[in-house]
Scaffold this motif. Structure first.
Motif, short mmCIF file in Angstrom:
data_model
loop_
_atom_site.label_atom_id
_atom_site.label_comp_id
_atom_site.label_asym_id
_atom_site.label_seq_id
_atom_site.Cartn_x
_atom_site.Cartn_y
_atom_site.Cartn_z
N SER A 2 -8.07 4.69 -4.66
CA SER A 2 -9.43 5.08 -3.12
C SER A 2 -8.92 6.25 -2.46
O SER A 2 -7.50 5.91 -2.27
CB SER A 2 -9.02 3.63 -2.25
OG SER A 2 -8.62 3.75 -0.96
N ASN A 3 -9.66 6.89 -3.00
CA ASN A 3 -9.77 8.23 -2.34
C ASN A 3 -10.89 8.12 -1.04
O ASN A 3 -11.32 6.91 -0.73
CB ASN A 3 -10.17 9.81 -2.52
CG ASN A 3 -11.56 9.86 -4.05
OD1 ASN A 3 -12.41 8.52 -3.33
ND2 ASN A 3 -11.65 11.01 -3.98
N ASP A 19 -14.00 8.66 -1.10
CA ASP A 19 -15.11 8.59 -1.49
C ASP A 19 -15.79 7.72 -1.99
O ASP A 19 -16.70 7.06 -2.83
CB ASP A 19 -15.49 9.59 -2.75
CG ASP A 19 -16.15 11.04 -1.09
OD1 ASP A 19 -16.17 10.98 0.43
OD2 ASP A 19 -15.61 11.85 -2.11
N GLN A 20 -13.63 6.92 -3.21
CA GLN A 20 -14.58 6.52 -4.20
C GLN A 20 -13.24 5.11 -4.36
O GLN A 20 -12.36 5.73 -3.76
CB GLN A 20 -14.76 7.23 -5.61
CG GLN A 20 -15.68 7.83 -5.92
CD GLN A 20 -15.28 8.87 -6.91
OE1 GLN A 20 -14.35 10.54 -7.18
NE2 GLN A 20 -16.00 8.30 -8.41
N ARG A 21 -13.51 3.86 -5.19
CA ARG A 21 -12.21 3.75 -5.17
C ARG A 21 -12.39 2.93 -6.99
O ARG A 21 -13.70 2.29 -7.13
CB ARG A 21 -12.62 1.90 -4.67
CG ARG A 21 -11.42 1.42 -4.46
CD ARG A 21 -11.82 0.02 -3.60
NE ARG A 21 -10.53 -0.91 -3.37
CZ ARG A 21 -10.42 -1.82 -3.96
NH1 ARG A 21 -11.76 -1.98 -4.73
NH2 ARG A 21 -9.23 -2.80 -4.09
N ILE A 22 -11.07 2.78 -7.40
CA ILE A 22 -11.09 2.36 -9.44
C ILE A 22 -10.72 1.63 -9.14
O ILE A 22 -9.47 1.10 -8.13
CB ILE A 22 -10.79 3.33 -10.33
CG1 ILE A 22 -10.26 4.22 -9.90
CG2 ILE A 22 -12.66 3.71 -9.39
CD1 ILE A 22 -9.85 5.45 -10.80
N GLN A 81 -4.93 9.97 -0.96
CA GLN A 81 -5.50 8.47 -1.47
C GLN A 81 -4.35 7.55 -1.26
O GLN A 81 -3.28 7.70 -0.74
CB GLN A 81 -5.44 9.08 -2.94
CG GLN A 81 -3.88 8.75 -3.49
CD GLN A 81 -3.66 8.46 -4.53
OE1 GLN A 81 -4.21 8.99 -5.60
NE2 GLN A 81 -2.37 7.90 -5.26
N THR A 82 -4.35 6.40 -1.23
CA THR A 82 -4.22 4.93 -1.21
C THR A 82 -4.56 4.22 -2.10
O THR A 82 -5.88 3.87 -3.23
CB THR A 82 -4.78 3.96 -0.01
OG1 THR A 82 -5.18 5.34 1.74
CG2 THR A 82 -4.41 3.48 0.60
N ALA A 131 -5.69 -0.95 -6.89
CA ALA A 131 -6.84 0.02 -6.86
C ALA A 131 -6.49 1.51 -6.13
O ALA A 131 -5.94 1.41 -5.11
CB ALA A 131 -7.48 -1.16 -5.40
N ARG A 157 1.34 -0.65 0.08
CA ARG A 157 0.01 -0.10 -0.08
C ARG A 157 0.72 1.39 -0.93
O ARG A 157 2.16 1.62 0.52
CB ARG A 157 -0.47 -0.15 1.05
CG ARG A 157 -2.30 -1.03 0.98
CD ARG A 157 -2.91 -1.00 2.32
NE ARG A 157 -3.79 -2.01 2.85
CZ ARG A 157 -4.66 -2.59 3.64
NH1 ARG A 157 -4.51 -0.69 4.51
NH2 ARG A 157 -5.18 -3.53 3.47
N LEU A 186 -12.52 11.95 -8.38
CA LEU A 186 -11.66 11.28 -8.89
C LEU A 186 -11.90 10.43 -10.28
O LEU A 186 -13.28 9.97 -10.36
CB LEU A 186 -11.24 9.16 -7.95
CG LEU A 186 -10.21 8.69 -7.72
CD1 LEU A 186 -10.46 7.33 -6.79
CD2 LEU A 186 -10.48 7.39 -9.49
#
Length: 388
Positions: free
Chosen positions: A279-280, A282-285, A247-248, A277, A241, A300
Motif C-alpha cells: 500500500s501507498n 492512495d492504493q492497496r493491492i 510504501q508499507t 499486501a 510490516r 501503484l
C-alpha cells in the motif's frame, strides 16, 4: 616537501628521541584524524561510510608497514587504532604517521603522472561482507573487523556474529525493554541478519534496516532503504510490516525482495512465495508469487517478473534482461564502490546478461567498453560515462 609535512616529521623525530611533549603528541593525533575530513578521501560519503573508509585507510597504512619491515622483522598482526592512552598505539601510530606522510607526498607527486584505465581499475575489488551496526545507545560497531561470537548484549538480548557476514539476534524468555537498532551497508558492502523472531534478512550494497532488538506487541515492524531481501518467520498473531519512504508492506510469512534505491525514483517489491499486501498513500493491492509491485510517486502498478533475476544479487550475480545501460552502470557502481558521472543524453541501448559479482573490476570495465552507445574512462575511483 611542504612546511606542514616537514613539521610533522620534526615532531616524529622528537617522539623517537623521547623528547616529544603532550601538546606535540596531540598534534600528531589531530593530523592523523584529519584524513577523516579530507574531501579527497571523504567525497560525498555518509558518516557510516566515512567510518569504514577511515578504517580502511588505517589498515592500508599498517599493511604497508608490514610489507616494508617483513624482510627484517616480524610484526604482530594486531592492529592498534585510536586510543591515546595506549602506549603501544602511540608507538605504532608514530610509524603509521611516517608512512602516511610519505603516502601524502607521493600522492601529490603522482597526481601529475598519467595512469592508464587498466592500472586504475585493477585496484578496484568486488564488494565484501561489511556493515555497521548502530545500537540503541548510539554506539557503532564495524562488523567486518569484529570477531566471531557474542558482540554485545542489550538487556536480555544477545547479538552474535556467527560467521563473516552473518549477524544473529537471540532474545531471552523475558525481555523487559527493547532497543532500536540499525544495520547499514556501505557502497561495496553486503550483510545477512537474523532478527529475534527468526526472520532472515539480506542487505545489498548501500542499504539499511532499522528494527527493534526484539518484537513485542501485536505487530513486527522494520524500516528499510536500498535493497533488502526477506524470508519472514511465520507468526499469524503478529503480522510483519516493512516500511520504506513511500510504501508499507504487510506479510504473515513469505519470501520477497524490496528495491528502494532512489536513483530509480520508484520502489519495487517482488514476491517469491506467500502473499503480501502493498500500500501507498492512495492504493492497496495484494501480490501473488512472481508479481512485482511498483510504486512511483502516488501510482501503484503490478507486473509479472522472473523472481530469480530479481534476487540474483543475493546469490552472487548481476542478472539483467533488456536493462537500460544507466541502471546497469548504477548497480555495478554500488557494488564496486565506483562513483559514476554521466555526460550527455540518456542512451536507448539495453543489456542482457548474467555477470558474477566476484568479477574483478577491470573485467567489468572491458565489458562496458563493448557498449556501442557510450564510452567510458576511469579517473581514480570515478567512472566517466559519455554517450556517443
Amino acid at each position: 616537501m611542504d612546511d606542514q609535512n616537514q613539521y610533522i616529521l620534526d615532531i616524529l623525530a622528537k617522539y623517537e628521541a623521547g623528547t616529544i611533549t603532550q601538546e606535540e603528541l596531540q598534534i600528531l593525533e589531530d593530523w592523523y584524524a584529519s584524513f577523516e575530513s579530507n574531501p579527497d578521501i571523504t567525497d560525498s560519503l555518509s558518516p557510516e561510510e566515512r567510518a569504514v573508509r577511515k578504517k580502511q585507510l588505517q589498515e592500508k597504512i599498517f599493511d604497508q608497514i608490514d610489507r616494508e619491515t617483513s624482510s627484517t622483522a616480524k610484526m604482530s598482526k594486531k592492529r592498534f587504532f585510536l586510543n591515546p592512552g595506549n602506549r603501544l598505539w602511540q608507538a605504532a601510530a608514530s610509524i603509521a604517521l611516517i608512512c602516511a606522510v610519505s603516502l601524502y607526498i607521493f600522492k601529490k607527486q603522482s597526481d601529475k603522472l598519467p595512469v592508464s584505465a587498466e592500472e586504475q581499475s585493477s585496484t578496484i575489488r568486488p564488494g565484501t561482507d561489511q556493515a555497521i551496526l548502530t545500537l540503541g545507545n548510539g554506539e557503532k560497531i564495524l562488523l567486518d573487523d569484529s570477531k566471531k561470537g557474542e558482540l554485545t548484549t542489550e538487556g536480555n538480548i544477545h547479538i552474535n556474529k556467527l560467521q563473516p557476514g552473518n549477524l544473529v539476534y537471540t532474545a531471552g524468555k523475558k525481555v523487559p525493554k527493547v532497543y532500536s537498532n540499525t544495520l547499514s551497508t556501505p557502497r561495496g558492502g553486503r550483510y545477512q541478519l537474523t532478527l529475534a523472531d527468526g526472520t532472515q534478512v539480506w542487505l545489498n550494497a548501500q542499504s539499511s534496516i532499522t528494527y527493534p532488538s526484539a518484537f513485542r506487541g501485536s505487530t513486527r515492524e522494520v524500516t528499510i532503504s536500498g535493497e533488502v531481501y526477506f524470508e519472514v518467520a511465520h507468526n499469524a498473531a503478529m503480522p510483519f510490516r516493512v516500511k520504506s519512504e513511500n510504501q508499507t508492506i504487510e506479510v504473515l510469512g513469505t519470501h520477497f525482495n524490496v528495491n528502494t534505491y532512489k536513483a530509480k525514483s520508484r520502489t519495487k517489491t517482488t514476491l517469491l512465495s506467500g502473499s503480501v499486501a502493498l500500500s501507498n498513500a492512495d492504493q492497496r493491492i495484494v501480490l501473488r508469487p512472481g508479481q512485482q509491485g511498483i510504486v512511483a510517486a502516488r501510482s501503484l502498478s503490478v507486473k509479472q517478473v522472473d523472481p530469480t533475476e530479481v534476487i540474483a544479487w543475493k546469490e552472487g550475480y548481476f542478472d539483467f534482461t533488456d536493462a537500460d545501460i544507466g541502471s546497469v552502470i548504477d548497480e555495478l557502481g554500488r557494488w564496486y564502490n565506483v562513483d559514476i558521472h554521466y555526460q550527455g543524453t540518456a542512451t536507448q541501448e539495453t543489456f542482457t546478461g548474467r555477470i558474477p559479482r566476484s568479477w574483478p573490476f577491470e573485467k567489468v570495465l572491458n565489458l562496458l567498453k563493448t557498449f556501442k552507445s557510450i564510452q567510458v574512462e576511469m579517473q581514480g575511483r570515478r567512472l566517466i560515462v559519455e554517450t556517443r
